[in-house]
Design a protein around this motif. Structure first.
Motif, mmCIF file in Angstrom:
data_model
loop_
_atom_site.group_PDB
_atom_site.id
_atom_site.type_symbol
_atom_site.label_atom_id
_atom_site.label_comp_id
_atom_site.label_asym_id
_atom_site.label_seq_id
_atom_site.Cartn_x
_atom_site.Cartn_y
_atom_site.Cartn_z
ATOM 1 N N ASN A 245 13.616 33.613 -84.780
ATOM 2 C CA ASN A 245 12.740 32.764 -84.659
ATOM 3 C C ASN A 245 11.591 32.481 -83.804
ATOM 4 O O ASN A 245 11.468 32.117 -83.213
ATOM 5 C CB ASN A 245 14.015 33.589 -83.058
ATOM 6 C CG ASN A 245 15.324 33.340 -83.160
ATOM 7 O OD1 ASN A 245 15.934 32.464 -82.947
ATOM 8 N ND2 ASN A 245 15.837 34.839 -82.833
ATOM 9 N N GLY A 246 10.850 33.000 -85.244
ATOM 10 C CA GLY A 246 9.305 32.453 -85.170
ATOM 11 C C GLY A 246 9.634 30.750 -85.683
ATOM 12 O O GLY A 246 10.086 30.469 -86.281
ATOM 13 N N ILE A 247 8.197 30.274 -85.481
ATOM 14 C CA ILE A 247 7.990 29.066 -84.981
ATOM 15 C C ILE A 247 6.480 28.833 -85.766
ATOM 16 O O ILE A 247 5.817 30.083 -85.145
ATOM 17 C CB ILE A 247 7.680 28.455 -83.327
ATOM 18 C CG1 ILE A 247 8.839 28.572 -82.648
ATOM 19 C CG2 ILE A 247 7.494 26.499 -83.734
ATOM 20 C CD1 ILE A 247 10.394 27.837 -82.948
ATOM 21 N N SER A 248 6.474 28.143 -86.206
ATOM 22 C CA SER A 248 5.320 27.781 -86.615
ATOM 23 C C SER A 248 3.905 26.650 -86.407
ATOM 24 O O SER A 248 4.194 26.592 -86.155
ATOM 25 C CB SER A 248 5.048 27.036 -89.021
ATOM 26 O OG SER A 248 6.244 26.100 -88.673
ATOM 27 N N GLU A 249 2.640 26.978 -87.416
ATOM 28 C CA GLU A 249 1.960 26.094 -86.591
ATOM 29 C C GLU A 249 2.362 25.330 -87.259
ATOM 30 O O GLU A 249 2.928 24.638 -88.338
ATOM 31 C CB GLU A 249 0.254 27.079 -86.945
ATOM 32 C CG GLU A 249 -0.096 27.771 -86.401
ATOM 33 C CD GLU A 249 -0.346 27.626 -85.132
ATOM 34 O OE1 GLU A 249 -0.622 26.951 -84.930
ATOM 35 O OE2 GLU A 249 -0.143 28.831 -83.952
ATOM 36 N N PRO A 250 1.433 23.771 -86.827
ATOM 37 C CA PRO A 250 1.763 22.137 -87.174
ATOM 38 C C PRO A 250 1.513 22.399 -89.087
ATOM 39 O O PRO A 250 0.463 23.169 -89.068
ATOM 40 C CB PRO A 250 1.447 21.656 -86.254
ATOM 41 C CG PRO A 250 0.780 22.014 -84.930
ATOM 42 C CD PRO A 250 0.536 23.452 -85.493
ATOM 43 N N ILE A 251 2.354 22.119 -89.484
ATOM 44 C CA ILE A 251 1.981 21.565 -91.375
ATOM 45 C C ILE A 251 1.708 20.345 -91.624
ATOM 46 O O ILE A 251 2.530 19.599 -91.667
ATOM 47 C CB ILE A 251 2.959 22.718 -91.859
ATOM 48 C CG1 ILE A 251 3.259 23.738 -91.722
ATOM 49 C CG2 ILE A 251 2.928 22.290 -93.319
ATOM 50 C CD1 ILE A 251 4.618 24.218 -91.957
#
Length: 310
Positions: A245-251
């Motif tokens: 359920n983690g969300i990444s930084e913008p890639i």
């Protein structure tokens, strides 16, 4: 009855807005957007909004209608662009099994069968035929992209063999991921904050449907299971420390910006057969290239097609 009253109120409100802007048209079919030589009407917008809410099992309230409006118009514009290009190249063939699989899965998600799905559309006075045609557009678009770019999806076998070697005798990690993909041209900090706020408030699926420019947006951004070794270094650096359920930084990619959500993680303890794994790696790399060509082709269409809101 209450839901239908809400819909009618919204529809009248939408029409009044268009009429007060000086547009002369029939009340039941007001032009909203012109996409090249094609048009999108208020009837199309209503149909798209209610279909979106139904398929996502959202209650038909004024708040949910408002939340779905911008995504629905954006989705209709994308579909018109794709349909115009499909007709330009006279693409007529697609895998009918893929369409049947999609309708079966949609019906199953709503705990019914195909006939039940048709009845749901009938009850809410939206078009089942348009729903089918829109997914046909996606399948025809995939056929178009393959036809145009099939000679440009050659895979570097040395690169595949290197990945295969790295896999040997290792426990493999797979991620089930979803994405929100944005155009580099439209991305900014304000948009990012708006997306993150919507994810926090309504969830990743709705945010993907509203903002993502990728074809996966219509499915809430779901990409499915991806092996760790088949992912690029840039993506791994951003997601390797994330939990479920983690969300990444913008890639940041060449033409787009991606936000990744980890839905699930699994570790495969058994050895993977080299032939099967090699085929999986090759197919995934081909699919990645086709997705890249698809996004690039659509961006070019958006930049070179007259899109006028009425």
């Amino acid at each position: 009855m209450k839901n239908k009253i809400i819909l009618n109120i919204f529809f009248i409100f939408l029409i009044v807005n268009f009429l007060t802007s000086g547009l002369q048209s029939k009340i039941n079919n007001v032009i909203v957007v012109k996409v090249g030589n094609s048009i999108i009407t208020s009837v199309d917008v209503r149909n798209e909004i209610i279909t979106t809410l139904l398929l996502n099992e959202k209650e038909i309230t004024q708040e949910n209608i408002n939340n779905a409006k911008s995504y629905s118009v954006k989705n209709l514009i994308t579909k018109r662009l794709k349909r115009n290009e499909i007709e330009k190249f006279n693409i007529k063939n697609y895998n009918k099994n893929d369409l049947r699989k999609y309708t079966d899965e949609t019906a199953n998600n709503l705990k019914t069968d195909t006939n039940g799905l048709k009845n749901i559309f009938l009850d809410y006075e939206v078009s089942y035929d348009i729903f089918i045609k829109q997914h046909e557009t996606e399948l025809l678009w995939n056929s178009l992209i393959f036809a145009i770019y099939k000679n440009q999806i050659n895979i570097n076998i040395i690169e595949v063999e290197t990945e295969l070697k790295d896999f040997k005798n290792l426990k493999e990690i797979e991620y089930n991921i979803s994405e929100i993909e944005l155009s580099n041209l439209s991305y900014n900090k304000t948009m990012l904050n708006e997306i993150l706020a919507l994810i926090e408030d309504k969830g990743f699926v709705l945010a993907a449907k509203k903002f993502s420019t990728s074809p996966t947006g219509q499915n809430g951004g779901l990409l499915g299971w991806v092996t760790k070794k088949s992912m690029s270094k840039k993506y791994l650096e951003n997601i390797s420390t994330l939990k479920i359920n983690g969300i990444s930084e913008p890639i940041f990619n060449e033409n787009s910006v991606s936000i990744i959500k980890i839905n699930d993680i699994k570790r495969i303890n058994k050895k993977i057969k080299p032939d099967k794994l090699k085929k999986k790696i090759v197919n995934q790399k081909k699919e990645e290239k086709l997705q890249l060509f698809s996004r690039s082709h659509l961006i070019n269409l958006e930049n070179n097609t007259s899109i006028n809101f009425q």
